[in-house]
Design a protein around this motif. Structure first.
Motif, PDB file in Angstrom:
ATOM      1  N   LEU A 228     137.753  49.918 110.377  1.00 41.02           N
ATOM      2  CA  LEU A 228     138.228  50.063 109.002  1.00 41.02           C
ATOM      3  C   LEU A 228     138.382  48.714 108.304  1.00 41.02           C
ATOM      4  O   LEU A 228     138.287  48.633 107.076  1.00 41.02           O
ATOM      5  CB  LEU A 228     139.563  50.816 108.978  1.00 41.02           C
ATOM      6  CG  LEU A 228     139.488  52.319 109.272  1.00 41.02           C
ATOM      7  CD1 LEU A 228     140.894  52.894 109.429  1.00 41.02           C
ATOM      8  CD2 LEU A 228     138.728  53.054 108.167  1.00 41.02           C
TER       9      LEU A 228
ATOM     10  N   GLY B   8     133.852  49.730 107.152  1.00 39.35           N
ATOM     11  CA  GLY B   8     135.114  50.276 106.673  1.00 39.35           C
ATOM     12  C   GLY B   8     135.018  51.313 105.566  1.00 39.35           C
ATOM     13  O   GLY B   8     135.558  52.421 105.702  1.00 39.35           O
TER      14      GLY B   8
ATOM     15  N   ARG C 112     136.111  55.139 106.206  1.00 42.88           N
ATOM     16  CA  ARG C 112     137.314  55.659 105.535  1.00 42.88           C
ATOM     17  C   ARG C 112     136.988  56.933 104.755  1.00 42.88           C
ATOM     18  O   ARG C 112     137.735  57.919 104.808  1.00 42.88           O
ATOM     19  CB  ARG C 112     137.898  54.589 104.614  1.00 42.88           C
ATOM     20  CG  ARG C 112     139.205  55.004 103.940  1.00 42.88           C
ATOM     21  CD  ARG C 112     139.830  53.846 103.186  1.00 42.88           C
ATOM     22  NE  ARG C 112     140.382  52.855 104.106  1.00 42.88           N
ATOM     23  CZ  ARG C 112     139.813  51.682 104.404  1.00 42.88           C
ATOM     24  NH1 ARG C 112     138.645  51.360 103.839  1.00 42.88           N
ATOM     25  NH2 ARG C 112     140.379  50.853 105.240  1.00 42.88           N
TER      26      ARG C 112
ATOM     27  N   GLN D 266     138.561  60.658 105.631  1.00 46.05           N
ATOM     28  CA  GLN D 266     139.275  61.466 104.638  1.00 46.05           C
ATOM     29  C   GLN D 266     138.648  62.850 104.520  1.00 46.05           C
ATOM     30  O   GLN D 266     139.350  63.862 104.421  1.00 46.05           O
ATOM     31  CB  GLN D 266     139.262  60.743 103.292  1.00 46.05           C
ATOM     32  CG  GLN D 266     140.130  59.494 103.261  1.00 46.05           C
ATOM     33  CD  GLN D 266     139.914  58.653 102.014  1.00 46.05           C
ATOM     34  OE1 GLN D 266     138.914  58.805 101.314  1.00 46.05           O
ATOM     35  NE2 GLN D 266     140.856  57.755 101.739  1.00 46.05           N
TER      36      GLN D 266
END
Length: 317
Positions: free
Chosen positions: A288, A294, A298, A302
């Protein structure tokens, strides 16, 4: 087998010159992969855990890394040896970013191995390093490769504490009460003259206590700055279960004999690379923070953790 390298990036000689990394274990929690790949070489994203620990040691002034290995476990030290054929191939193909990565570990510091012939405990592993120390070295750092202590720099704080107070200095993290039974826990007291409230005197240590018996919530975090007196103490303690020599028993003996021992409470984070769950969390955490991985990771996390995720409708690039 030795990998020769230059001095550390900070160029200085601090409280210690030699860092010891015990890496003789079988890595049974990672079987079957550890049948052929040492646990210490498993990548955290694209960097082996042992290289992350070596970088931490070099950044804190270490000039030499002594890796305690078991018979036949040569791959860990081999990671720090130059591979001129590979480097030449990468250079010829213009893969300069990959070349820089390959050269990073051999350029950190001098790396050598000592062999622990039998798995007789952490104290026994540390004791193997005494024979390769120079006569004028009065302290060593010990870094457990299963522990990633972030951000790095706690060894610098520990070195300053040793300069001021002498003796040995350990590292602790403050763990939730319900987790104390999983750790070695320090019995500590506040120093009346301490400028840094995270520096405490150590009176003892309890291995994996029940919550009711825990003297504090300060747990050992895999970083030790040990006075050379530790080797004499290791020779004088009695083996415990399985004939193992425990480092904590030797430290307890030093405390009983009036040797100053302090702890630095690290207020950052710690990842446990010694089990698959902790290893996975470390990999995600490191990824991340990487610019190339990253943002996409991410976004995927999510989506993956969201209420509308359906594995049957998901594609992966």
């Amino acid at each position: 087998m030795t990998a020769k390298a230059g001095r550390s990036a900070n160029g200085g000689v601090g409280v210690f010159r030699t860092a010891v990394v015990p890496a003789a274990g079988l890595g049974t929690r990672f079987l079957p992969v550890t049948k052929t790949v040492p646990k210490e070489l498993l990548p955290v994203v694209d960097t082996p855990g042992i290289e992350l620990v070596a970088t931490e040691a070099a950044d804190s002034g270490a000039e030499r890394l002594v890796i305690v290995t078991s018979p036949g476990k040569d791959g860990v030290v081999a990671h720090f040896v130059e591979d001129l054929v590979l480097e030449g191939t990468l250079a010829a193909r213009g893969k300069m970013e990959a070349l820089e990565k390959v050269r990073r570990a051999p350029g950190l510091l001098d790396v050598s191995a000592v062999i622990q012939e039998e798995p007789l405990g952490l104290g026994h592993a540390v004791a193997q390093a005494e024979a390769v120390l120079d006569d004028d070295e009065d302290a060593i750092a010990v870094l457990l490769p299963d522990d990633l202590v972030l951000p790095s720099g706690v060894l610098d704080v520990m070195s300053r504490v040793r300069r001021k107070r002498g003796g040995s200095v350990l590292c602790a993290i403050d763990v939730p009460k319900e987790q104390v039974s999983a750790y070695g826990v320090f019995d500590v007291e506040v120093l009346p003259d301490a400028v840094n409230p995270n520096v405490l005197r150590v009176n003892g240590m309890v291995e994996k206590p029940a919550l009711a018996d825990a003297p504090s919530t300060y747990a050992a975090a895999g970083r030790y700055l040990l006075d050379r007196a530790i080797f004499d103490a290791l020779r004088r303690i009695e083996p415990g279960a399985g004939g193992e020599l425990q480092l904590t028993d030797a430290i307890a003996l030093l405390i009983a004999e009036g040797h100053p021992v302090h702890v630095v409470v690290h207020r950052g984070s710690r990842h446990d690379l010694g089990n698959p769950g902790g290893y996975l969390r470390a990999a995600v955490d490191f990824a991340l923070e990487r610019e190339e991985y990253g943002p996409a990771l991410r976004e995927w996390l999510q989506h993956r953790l969201g209420p509308d995720w359906d594995p049957q409708l998901t594609t992966y690039d």
